[in-house]
Design a protein around this motif. Structure first.
Motif: not given
Lengths: 258, 317
Positions: A36-37, A143-144, A146
């Motif tokens: 992620r990210n 989800v990452d 937010g």
């Protein structure tokens, strides 16, 4: 005579003793990785790969304003699918539509009214089960970023072979020879924090409900139900993986930033 | 901000992993809060009387999280705070932004948000300091106050109807920022504190920690009183001739590098942490350009571990 025999054998999947061509059993999934990210300009991003199929999803949003035909009391979701090669055609539009309706059902649309959230899906590698991979990647990317979700969506691809076996997570070669290919998306069950150990009992009924089912090919109804059962069990495994991934990275971030 | 590309050799990787492992152990001991994922139920004692805040929703009579983050409880309010959230502006935040556009009677600034912020001409002090109505001449001379690509410090005054921010820069400490560096860090690393303007006297450097993740490190500027117009012309000439001394420029670079380092490691940015890192680099005689190298990166992580261990010991007794 020899040529005819060769044609027949190459059009069926070689399944001997319940072992597939690449050494997996019927119900075995390819190794999953999720990170992620990755992108620093996108609000959320995730990269999901199942074997050689890799998809990168990026989320931008919520941005102000909805499109003209949309309901301004709800948030709207926009999906852009970018294939690995070639122009954008009808198949990409179909994937966009499926992804959009799936993600619309898991997002809480009333939290940010009159906004648009864009999800861009880039196919990096395609080795079968592409739509499932993309749905998993977009869910983790949301989800990452937010964005509030009702529950996570976990997706699996099953197929019915000519011999009547149900296989999970087929590769491209396997997909071409299958009688029917089915993509399923299940919600991952809400987990109570205290009762973590208890909910993994096998006797307990798993969360019911299905978000999306997309099928190409011909399948009988009992076979379809068989696929559903197998898919649901596999999805609980995938959702455990996703949950562990999210928890560990959250813990690390919390430890550093406070 | 782009991630720092640090190439670590094997021992450095091992040391870094050990340091992060220590930090998570200390973090779990400190027990800051309950980590939840999407659709996890949040344990609540009595269902009635609990206010469900951001990041929660109701499902089957239970409170369920909709975000991944930490559960925070304030009296009867239960909410989920996301860990790596985007910048969420509040009234009274100190913001550092860059002018993108000059529109009729306002400036549009880029801050780390989904929309550009607006600074109205009325919310800005005029150069001659007189409080009067802004005329058409003032509007035509907006460019003499701020131009495109200027860095500005301002305060959030409120929200407009479409969600964009309304800023004001009426005090002397707000306004155009010159002679320094603007750094972009992830907004969640800058926590809201009482003081965002820091004057580091031993370095002669001004530090402004913008809540939106923009950090300004610049030469210390004495906040000038409202000058008369004639004086301003002479001070302009002085500004052009005087250069920032070399030592102050080096200090600016050192502090900027320590901010980059702390944000790359993922630690929260505070004045103490920045000064500590800068002091440590000075005392170990590390060159400014080596501060972003692999060795100092790992050393800073280890030093943070030591600090937290000593803090925990002090708390315990």
């Amino acid at each position: 005579m020899f040529e005819m025999v060769e044609l027949i054998t190459s059009s069926t999947l070689h399944i001997r003793n319940n072992v597939r061509a690449d050494g997996r059993t019927l119900n075995q999934l390819r190794p999953l990785t999720c990170s992620r990210n990755l992108l620093n300009r996108a609000h959320g991003s995730a990269r999901w790969s199942q074997g050689d199929t890799t998809v990168l999803a990026a989320v931008f949003g919520p941005k102000a304003g909805t499109k003209k035909g949309e309901n301004p009391e709800k948030a709207s979701i926009e999906v852009i699918w970018k294939p690995k090669t070639g122009q954008i055609g009808r198949r990409e539009k179909e994937y966009e539509m499926i992804l959009r309706q799936t993600l619309q059902s898991i997002c809480l649309l009333t939290v940010h009214p009159n906004t648009t959230t864009s999800i861009i899906v880039q196919v990096i590698g395609d080795d079968g089960a592409l739509l499932s991979c993309a749905i998993n990647a977009s869910c983790v990317a949301l989800v990452d970023a937010g964005i509030p979700l009702k529950h996570l969506a976990v997706s699996i691809c099953c197929g019915l072979t000519v011999g009547g076996h149900v296989i999970l997570d087929p590769t491209v070669l396997e997909e071409q020879k299958l009688k029917a290919v089915l993509h399923l998306v299940f919600p991952n069950p809400p987990l109570s924090i205290h009762h973590k150990t208890q909910s993994l009992l096998k006797d307990e009924p798993i969360e019911h409900g299905i978000i999306t089912s997309v099928m190409r090919g011909v399948m009988s109804v009992p076979d379809y139900e068989h696929c559903l059962d197998r898919g649901r069990i596999a999805c609980t495994k995938i959702s455990e993986f996703v949950r562990r991934n999210l928890q560990s990275s959250a813990r690390e971030g919390l430890a550093k930033a406070t | 901000m782009r991630e720092l590309h640090v190439s670590l050799n094997q021992t450095q990787k091992v040391r870094l992993q050990a340091a992060f492992q220590h930090l998570s152990d200390i973090g779990s001991q400190a027990s800051s809060g309950l980590l939840v994922s999407v659709s996890d139920t949040i344990p609540v004692n009595n269902e009635d009387g609990i206010l469900k805040g951001h990041g929660t929703s109701e499902h089957d009579g239970q409170v369920v999280a909709t975000l991944c983050g930490v559960v925070e409880r304030v009296n009867k309010l239960v909410y989920v705070r996301a860990l790596r959230a985007r910048y969420k502006p509040e009234v009274g935040d100190i913001i550092v932004g860059r002018v993108i556009e000059i529109a009729p009677k306002r400036w549009k600034l880029e801050i780390n948000f989904s929309q550009d912020a607006v600074l109205m001409l009325q919310s800005m002090n005029l150069p001659d300091g007189i409080q009067r109505r802004r005329t058409v001449v003032d509007e035509l001379n907006m460019r003499t106050i701020f131009e495109e690509n200027d860095v500005i410090c301002a305060e959030v005054r409120g929200f407009q109807h479409d969600g964009s921010l309304h800023l004001q820069a009426r005090s002397q400490k707000y306004g155009k920022l010159e002679r320094g560096q603007l750094l972009r860090v992830p907004a969640y690393l800058v926590k809201r504190r009482k003081q965002h303007f820091h004057d580091l006297e031993q370095y002669g450097v001004d530090l402004i920690l913008g809540c939106n993740g923009f950090i300004w490190v610049g030469e210390h500027v004495v906040p000038a009183d409202n000058e008369m117009v004639e004086d301003q012309e002479s001070t302009l000439k002085d500004k052009e001739q005087s250069y920032t001394p070399l030592e102050i420029r080096q200090n600016i670079c050192r502090i900027a590098n320590s901010v980059r380092l702390i944000s790359a490691l993922g630690f929260a940015i505070s004045v103490d942490a920045i000064i500590d890192t800068a002091e440590a680099s000075k005392s170990s005689n590390i060159d400014i350009k080596d501060m972003l190298g692999a060795e100092f990166y790992v050393q800073t992580a280890e030093r943070e571990v030591q600090k937290r261990i000593s803090l925990l010991k002090k708390k315990r007794g």
